[in-house]
Motif scaffolding. Sequence first.
Motif, mmCIF file in Angstrom:
data_model
loop_
_atom_site.group_PDB
_atom_site.id
_atom_site.type_symbol
_atom_site.label_atom_id
_atom_site.label_comp_id
_atom_site.label_asym_id
_atom_site.label_seq_id
_atom_site.Cartn_x
_atom_site.Cartn_y
_atom_site.Cartn_z
ATOM 1 N N GLN A 190 0.824 -1.210 0.000
ATOM 2 C CA GLN A 190 0.000 0.000 0.000
ATOM 3 C C GLN A 190 0.856 1.257 0.000
ATOM 4 O O GLN A 190 0.520 2.247 -0.663
ATOM 5 C CB GLN A 190 -0.944 -0.040 1.196
ATOM 6 N N ALA A 191 1.991 1.230 0.705
ATOM 7 C CA ALA A 191 2.895 2.380 0.699
ATOM 8 C C ALA A 191 3.480 2.611 -0.694
ATOM 9 O O ALA A 191 3.787 3.758 -1.061
ATOM 10 C CB ALA A 191 4.028 2.162 1.708
ATOM 11 N N GLY A 192 3.599 1.534 -1.467
ATOM 12 C CA GLY A 192 4.107 1.652 -2.826
ATOM 13 C C GLY A 192 3.022 1.874 -3.863
ATOM 14 O O GLY A 192 3.307 1.816 -5.064
ATOM 15 N N GLY A 193 1.799 2.093 -3.409
ATOM 16 C CA GLY A 193 0.711 2.398 -4.331
ATOM 17 C C GLY A 193 0.078 1.185 -4.988
ATOM 18 O O GLY A 193 -0.637 1.329 -5.991
ATOM 19 N N LEU A 194 0.312 0.002 -4.452
ATOM 20 C CA LEU A 194 -0.263 -1.211 -5.023
ATOM 21 C C LEU A 194 -1.490 -1.652 -4.222
ATOM 22 O O LEU A 194 -1.570 -1.434 -3.011
ATOM 23 C CB LEU A 194 0.777 -2.325 -5.066
ATOM 24 N N ASP A 195 -2.409 -2.271 -4.912
ATOM 25 C CA ASP A 195 -3.718 -2.615 -4.362
ATOM 26 C C ASP A 195 -3.707 -4.024 -3.786
ATOM 27 O O ASP A 195 -3.425 -4.986 -4.503
ATOM 28 C CB ASP A 195 -4.754 -2.502 -5.490
ATOM 29 N N GLN A 202 -3.793 -14.181 5.908
ATOM 30 C CA GLN A 202 -2.488 -14.558 5.375
ATOM 31 C C GLN A 202 -2.459 -14.603 3.855
ATOM 32 O O GLN A 202 -1.396 -14.728 3.258
ATOM 33 C CB GLN A 202 -2.071 -15.913 5.949
ATOM 34 N N ILE A 203 -3.609 -14.520 3.207
ATOM 35 C CA ILE A 203 -3.692 -14.445 1.744
ATOM 36 C C ILE A 203 -3.734 -12.978 1.348
ATOM 37 O O ILE A 203 -4.646 -12.249 1.753
ATOM 38 C CB ILE A 203 -4.939 -15.164 1.225
ATOM 39 N N VAL A 204 -2.751 -12.552 0.560
ATOM 40 C CA VAL A 204 -2.660 -11.138 0.174
ATOM 41 C C VAL A 204 -2.546 -11.036 -1.348
ATOM 42 O O VAL A 204 -1.516 -11.397 -1.927
ATOM 43 C CB VAL A 204 -1.452 -10.440 0.828
ATOM 44 N N PRO A 205 -3.583 -10.558 -2.017
ATOM 45 C CA PRO A 205 -3.475 -10.341 -3.454
ATOM 46 C C PRO A 205 -2.752 -9.030 -3.741
ATOM 47 O O PRO A 205 -2.861 -8.061 -2.986
ATOM 48 C CB PRO A 205 -4.932 -10.258 -3.902
ATOM 49 N N VAL A 206 -1.992 -9.017 -4.814
ATOM 50 C CA VAL A 206 -1.415 -7.773 -5.326
ATOM 51 C C VAL A 206 -2.060 -7.556 -6.686
ATOM 52 O O VAL A 206 -1.661 -8.145 -7.695
ATOM 53 C CB VAL A 206 0.117 -7.858 -5.440
ATOM 54 N N VAL A 207 -3.100 -6.748 -6.706
ATOM 55 C CA VAL A 207 -3.930 -6.588 -7.898
ATOM 56 C C VAL A 207 -3.264 -5.594 -8.849
ATOM 57 O O VAL A 207 -2.999 -4.444 -8.475
ATOM 58 C CB VAL A 207 -5.341 -6.104 -7.519
#
Length: 271
Positions: A190-195, A202-207
């Motif tokens: 989120q700090a890098g602007g990614l969703d 524990q499941i984290v999508p990087v959309v």
Amino acid sequence: SVAVTGAPPTVLVDKLIHASLYHGCAAAGVRPVRFRHNDVSHLEALLHKVEGAGLKIVLTESVFSMDGDRADMVALAAVCRANGAFLCVDEAHATGILGEDGKGLADGQADLVMGTFSKALGGMGAFVASSSAVCRWLENSGSGYIYSTAPSPMVLGAVEAALDLLPRPEMERVRVRVADLAERFRRHMQAGGLDTGPSSTQIVPVVVGREETALALSRSVEAAGFLAIAIRPPTVPPGACRLRVVLHAQHTVEQVDALAEAIFSGVRDIP
């Protein structure tokens, strides 16, 4: 339901349930009614419209496999009780890692819980937990159970040992560690602007949107030493392609930080 009431059931499902649950509905000859994702009010409105004598069955996951978000189990259970619906919950991504003593999120809320031994419990196979009457009915009517081979004693022994470990204090520290690692990774993204979508587990999508972007990013992080699979349609909607990152207790803070940097580097290199 047909055997019990003489009438077909109405099955209402969260629209983002796993494909295997949709396949199960199809195999049973059931066309499910879908309610909006995690929208308990929409479910309640649909339950009010159900007609006929058949059972009303609500089917959901407690943790959704692609977004890493959670169902509101307390609200779902309350709506189901108020409307005479039978609540079935897939706990595949919650068993062992979430809830009190790792019991999952549906503990005390659902009428039937199903899950797997192949994730947090480190084995293979799966389980269904419900009342003794429901379990006896499934034993005598479920063709997938009747015409399959029992799990090996070695597998069941390993699962039993894993279950014995879950309530120990040291395992609670492990669960907290996994949650902290996931939160650290979300903050990086989120700090890098990614969703990271609605993830809270524990499941984290990087959309990242486009299929080509997700594939290129997956190749980039693999070259950096990390495996993060690109998830594309039909598993997720068009325009919502992503990397699916799953944290576990053996990961380190340094690895989480390095993965975040590898993702940022890969994003910068994509045209």
